[in-house]
Design a protein around this motif. Structure first.
Motif, short mmCIF file in Angstrom:
data_model
loop_
_atom_site.label_atom_id
_atom_site.label_comp_id
_atom_site.label_asym_id
_atom_site.label_seq_id
_atom_site.Cartn_x
_atom_site.Cartn_y
_atom_site.Cartn_z
N GLY A 151 -10.58 -37.69 -34.89
CA GLY A 151 -9.87 -36.84 -33.95
C GLY A 151 -8.37 -37.08 -33.97
O GLY A 151 -7.58 -36.17 -33.72
N VAL A 152 -7.98 -38.31 -34.30
CA VAL A 152 -6.56 -38.63 -34.43
C VAL A 152 -5.98 -37.90 -35.63
O VAL A 152 -4.90 -37.31 -35.56
CB VAL A 152 -6.34 -40.16 -34.54
CG1 VAL A 152 -4.89 -40.50 -34.84
CG2 VAL A 152 -6.80 -40.85 -33.26
N TYR A 153 -6.72 -37.94 -36.74
CA TYR A 153 -6.29 -37.20 -37.93
C TYR A 153 -6.11 -35.72 -37.60
O TYR A 153 -5.12 -35.11 -37.96
CB TYR A 153 -7.33 -37.29 -39.05
CG TYR A 153 -7.47 -38.58 -39.79
CD1 TYR A 153 -6.48 -39.55 -39.81
CD2 TYR A 153 -8.62 -38.82 -40.53
CE1 TYR A 153 -6.63 -40.71 -40.53
CE2 TYR A 153 -8.78 -39.99 -41.25
CZ TYR A 153 -7.79 -40.93 -41.24
OH TYR A 153 -7.94 -42.07 -41.95
N PHE A 154 -7.12 -35.17 -36.91
CA PHE A 154 -7.07 -33.74 -36.62
C PHE A 154 -5.89 -33.41 -35.71
O PHE A 154 -5.17 -32.42 -35.95
CB PHE A 154 -8.37 -33.24 -36.00
CG PHE A 154 -8.37 -31.74 -35.89
CD1 PHE A 154 -8.78 -30.96 -36.95
CD2 PHE A 154 -7.92 -31.12 -34.75
CE1 PHE A 154 -8.75 -29.58 -36.88
CE2 PHE A 154 -7.88 -29.74 -34.66
CZ PHE A 154 -8.29 -28.97 -35.73
N THR A 155 -5.68 -34.20 -34.69
CA THR A 155 -4.57 -33.96 -33.77
C THR A 155 -3.24 -34.02 -34.50
O THR A 155 -2.35 -33.18 -34.28
CB THR A 155 -4.60 -34.99 -32.62
OG1 THR A 155 -5.84 -34.85 -31.92
CG2 THR A 155 -3.45 -34.79 -31.65
N LEU A 156 -3.08 -35.00 -35.37
CA LEU A 156 -1.85 -35.15 -36.15
C LEU A 156 -1.64 -33.96 -37.08
O LEU A 156 -0.55 -33.37 -37.13
CB LEU A 156 -1.91 -36.46 -36.94
CG LEU A 156 -0.72 -36.88 -37.77
CD1 LEU A 156 0.56 -36.96 -36.95
CD2 LEU A 156 -1.00 -38.23 -38.44
N ALA A 157 -2.69 -33.55 -37.78
CA ALA A 157 -2.58 -32.42 -38.71
C ALA A 157 -2.34 -31.11 -37.97
O ALA A 157 -1.51 -30.29 -38.39
CB ALA A 157 -3.86 -32.32 -39.56
N ASP A 158 -3.04 -30.88 -36.87
CA ASP A 158 -2.87 -29.65 -36.10
C ASP A 158 -1.46 -29.55 -35.53
O ASP A 158 -0.85 -28.48 -35.55
CB ASP A 158 -3.90 -29.61 -34.97
CG ASP A 158 -3.87 -28.32 -34.19
OD1 ASP A 158 -3.89 -27.24 -34.81
OD2 ASP A 158 -3.84 -28.39 -32.95
N HIS A 205 2.36 -34.37 -43.40
CA HIS A 205 3.27 -33.39 -43.99
C HIS A 205 2.57 -32.04 -43.90
O HIS A 205 1.42 -31.91 -44.35
CB HIS A 205 3.53 -33.70 -45.47
CG HIS A 205 4.35 -34.91 -45.70
ND1 HIS A 205 5.70 -34.84 -45.94
CD2 HIS A 205 4.02 -36.22 -45.70
CE1 HIS A 205 6.17 -36.07 -46.10
NE2 HIS A 205 5.16 -36.92 -45.96
N ALA A 206 3.24 -31.06 -43.34
CA ALA A 206 2.68 -29.71 -43.28
C ALA A 206 3.64 -28.76 -43.99
O ALA A 206 4.86 -28.92 -43.91
CB ALA A 206 2.47 -29.27 -41.84
N ARG A 207 3.05 -27.79 -44.68
CA ARG A 207 3.87 -26.81 -45.39
C ARG A 207 3.25 -25.44 -45.22
O ARG A 207 2.03 -25.29 -45.01
CB ARG A 207 4.01 -27.16 -46.86
CG ARG A 207 2.72 -27.07 -47.63
CD ARG A 207 2.90 -27.34 -49.13
NE ARG A 207 1.63 -27.20 -49.81
CZ ARG A 207 1.09 -26.06 -50.21
NH1 ARG A 207 1.71 -24.93 -49.99
NH2 ARG A 207 -0.07 -26.04 -50.83
N THR A 208 4.09 -24.44 -45.32
CA THR A 208 3.63 -23.06 -45.22
C THR A 208 2.99 -22.64 -46.54
O THR A 208 3.59 -22.82 -47.61
CB THR A 208 4.82 -22.12 -44.93
OG1 THR A 208 5.44 -22.54 -43.72
CG2 THR A 208 4.37 -20.68 -44.82
N VAL A 209 1.79 -22.11 -46.47
CA VAL A 209 1.13 -21.52 -47.62
C VAL A 209 1.43 -20.02 -47.64
O VAL A 209 1.75 -19.45 -48.68
CB VAL A 209 -0.40 -21.77 -47.59
CG1 VAL A 209 -1.10 -21.05 -48.73
CG2 VAL A 209 -0.69 -23.27 -47.61
N HIS A 210 1.34 -19.41 -46.47
CA HIS A 210 1.61 -17.97 -46.33
C HIS A 210 1.97 -17.68 -44.88
O HIS A 210 1.33 -18.19 -43.97
CB HIS A 210 0.37 -17.15 -46.71
CG HIS A 210 0.48 -15.71 -46.36
ND1 HIS A 210 1.24 -14.82 -47.09
CD2 HIS A 210 -0.05 -14.99 -45.34
CE1 HIS A 210 1.17 -13.63 -46.54
NE2 HIS A 210 0.39 -13.70 -45.48
N ALA A 211 3.00 -16.89 -44.66
CA ALA A 211 3.37 -16.45 -43.32
C ALA A 211 3.43 -14.93 -43.32
O ALA A 211 4.30 -14.33 -43.96
CB ALA A 211 4.71 -17.04 -42.90
N GLY A 212 2.47 -14.32 -42.64
CA GLY A 212 2.42 -12.86 -42.57
C GLY A 212 2.97 -12.35 -41.25
O GLY A 212 3.69 -13.05 -40.55
N LYS A 213 2.58 -11.12 -40.91
CA LYS A 213 3.08 -10.51 -39.67
C LYS A 213 2.42 -11.08 -38.43
O LYS A 213 3.08 -11.29 -37.42
CB LYS A 213 2.87 -9.00 -39.71
CG LYS A 213 3.76 -8.30 -40.71
CD LYS A 213 3.53 -6.81 -40.71
CE LYS A 213 4.42 -6.15 -41.75
NZ LYS A 213 4.19 -4.73 -41.84
#
Length: 138
Positions: A54-61, A96-104
């Motif tokens: 749950g810590v992993y998920f919270t960090l990633a989210d 680390h988070a990165r954009t894969v796709h940003a739509g409308k």
């Protein structure tokens, strides 16, 4: 760092009660890339002495959500999936988070979590919904 990103970083680090209580901190933010850190201690471990999933998920989210803020003003998680790669030990975890796709109306974001030795612990994919014409409410 762009002024609007510095504002987002400061606002979240100082005023977001959930981030403070979870001891998450936005380390770096730029267009389409965010770094979030957490110092995992005894409170973040499961019964086996490993960092709780749950810590992993919270960090990633959190990292994916902040990354989505570089593409839209208000966002919420619409869908997610996570793969746990290695068990984490107490210490600093970095997402680390990165954009894969940003739509409308939606965006897709990849988040990876590493330990202090740069070992990949988990990877996650998030779909975020952009509130472009309204504000989120409960």
């Amino acid at each position: 760092m762009e002024e609007r990103f510095a504002h987002i970083k400061d606002r979240l680090n100082q005023k977001n009660r959930f981030l403070r209580s979870a001891r998450l901190r936005i380390s770096d933010i730029e267009q389409d890339h965010v770094i979030v850190k957490l110092d995992a201690g005894p409170d973040e471990l499961n019964i086996y002495g490993m960092v709780h999933g749950g810590v992993y998920f919270t960090l990633a989210d959190t990292a994916a959500g902040v990354c989505a803020l570089t593409n839209g003003e208000d966002v919420v998680t619409l869908d997610s999936s996570m793969n746990f790669v290695h068990a984490g030990k107490p210490g600093t975890l970095t997402a680390h988070a990165r954009t894969v796709h940003a739509g409308k109306s939606t965006g897709v974001y990849q988040a990876e979590i590493f330990d202090e030795e740069n070992v990949l612990l988990a990877t996650a994919l998030f779909t975020m919904y952009f509130f472009r014409h309204s504000k989120p409410h409960a």
